[in-house]
Design an enzyme around this catalytic site. Structure first.
Site, PDB file in Angstrom:
ATOM      1  N   TYR A  99      47.113  18.431  26.019  1.00  0.00           N
ATOM      2  CA  TYR A  99      46.110  18.992  26.937  1.00  0.00           C
ATOM      3  C   TYR A  99      46.651  19.021  28.368  1.00  0.00           C
ATOM      4  O   TYR A  99      46.548  20.039  29.067  1.00  0.00           O
ATOM      5  CB  TYR A  99      44.823  18.167  26.865  1.00  0.00           C
ATOM      6  N   SER A 105      43.024  22.830  24.561  1.00  0.00           N
ATOM      7  CA  SER A 105      41.872  22.526  25.410  1.00  0.00           C
ATOM      8  C   SER A 105      41.582  21.023  25.360  1.00  0.00           C
ATOM      9  O   SER A 105      42.217  20.277  24.603  1.00  0.00           O
ATOM     10  CB  SER A 105      40.650  23.329  24.949  1.00  0.00           C
ATOM     11  N   TYR A 106      40.609  20.593  26.137  1.00  0.00           N
ATOM     12  CA  TYR A 106      40.288  19.168  26.239  1.00  0.00           C
ATOM     13  C   TYR A 106      39.975  18.597  24.855  1.00  0.00           C
ATOM     14  O   TYR A 106      39.100  19.119  24.141  1.00  0.00           O
ATOM     15  CB  TYR A 106      39.102  18.959  27.181  1.00  0.00           C
ATOM     16  N   PRO A 107      40.688  17.528  24.433  1.00  0.00           N
ATOM     17  CA  PRO A 107      40.567  17.064  23.044  1.00  0.00           C
ATOM     18  C   PRO A 107      39.430  16.091  22.766  1.00  0.00           C
ATOM     19  O   PRO A 107      39.272  15.666  21.624  1.00  0.00           O
ATOM     20  CB  PRO A 107      41.920  16.394  22.796  1.00  0.00           C
ATOM     21  N   ARG A 108      38.658  15.724  23.775  1.00  0.00           N
ATOM     22  CA  ARG A 108      37.529  14.806  23.533  1.00  0.00           C
ATOM     23  C   ARG A 108      36.229  15.606  23.581  1.00  0.00           C
ATOM     24  O   ARG A 108      35.710  15.896  24.653  1.00  0.00           O
ATOM     25  CB  ARG A 108      37.519  13.674  24.568  1.00  0.00           C
TER      26      ARG A 108
END
Length: 211
Positions: A99, A105-108
């Site tokens: 990321y 994209s944002y993994p969380r």
């Protein structure tokens, strides 16, 4: 119950049937497993008396495997652990590094639903010249995207999506496998459901049944 479990030895019948074209197929025994060795040996001796397997029935059914929903953190961790052999903490550290480098994209995120204005086609087009899956992407683009199935929108971040194209030589082993999975999952979510034909052939060898 798990701690007090005592494993038992068991026996299975492994039969390989030779075909006319010099190929062979492994047959599954209908009885599955036998926990008594003498009984298993008895069945084996009965089958050994015959040198041919008789086809009893052939049943074909069309089945469908639905395309995946958009990817969130929980699913990424599950697949990394069960299919890729990468522990959750290592997988998340790799995903966060990807990321920061701008590859995903944002993994969380808990969300598995894209907003209506998300540029799915643009994200897919980034992969159209990829060495491994570019031809599949071009085929999807020419036939038309199937929007991912609606899912839970937690209102946090969009699903995990590839944001830049990367080739295999650009990463070490595990980072590549995480990136590859995220990208293939995204591509798969835009494809048609997988329709396939499943055929079960049942055989008899003496009084025993195999398939």
């Amino acid at each position: 119950a798990i701690k007090s479990f005592k494993p038992e030895a068991y026996w299975v019948m492994q039969v390989t049937a030779g075909l006319k074209n010099d190929k062979s197929i492994r047959l599954d025994w209908e009885r599955g497993r036998i926990f008594d060795r003498e009984v298993a040996q008895l069945f084996l001796n009965m089958v050994k008396e015959h040198n041919k397997a008789k086809v009893v029935s052939v049943i074909s059914k069309e089945k469908c495997k639905p395309r995946p929903q958009a990817l969130n953190t929980v699913e990424l961790m599950k697949v990394a652990s069960s299919a890729l052999g990468i522990g959750p903490s290592t997988a998340m550290a790799i995903a966060e590094r990807l990321y920061i480098q701008g590859y995903i994209s944002y993994p969380r995120t808990e969300t598995i639903s894209y907003s209506e204005n998300f540029d799915l086609k643009g994200a897919l087009q980034l992969q159209s010249s990829h060495h491994d899956w570019g031809s599949t992407v071009r085929e999807i683009l020419s036939e038309g995207i199937n929007r991912p199935k609606k899912g839970h929108d937690a209102g946090d971040h969009p699903p995990i999506t590839p944001m830049r194209m990367a080739e295999r030589h650009m990463f070490d082993h595990d980072p590549w496998r995480i990136y590859e999975y995220i990208t293939k999952h995204f591509i798969g979510s835009l494809m048609r459901d997988c329709a396939y034909l499943s055929t079960v052939v049942t055989f008899s060898i003496g009084s025993e049944t195999f398939s």
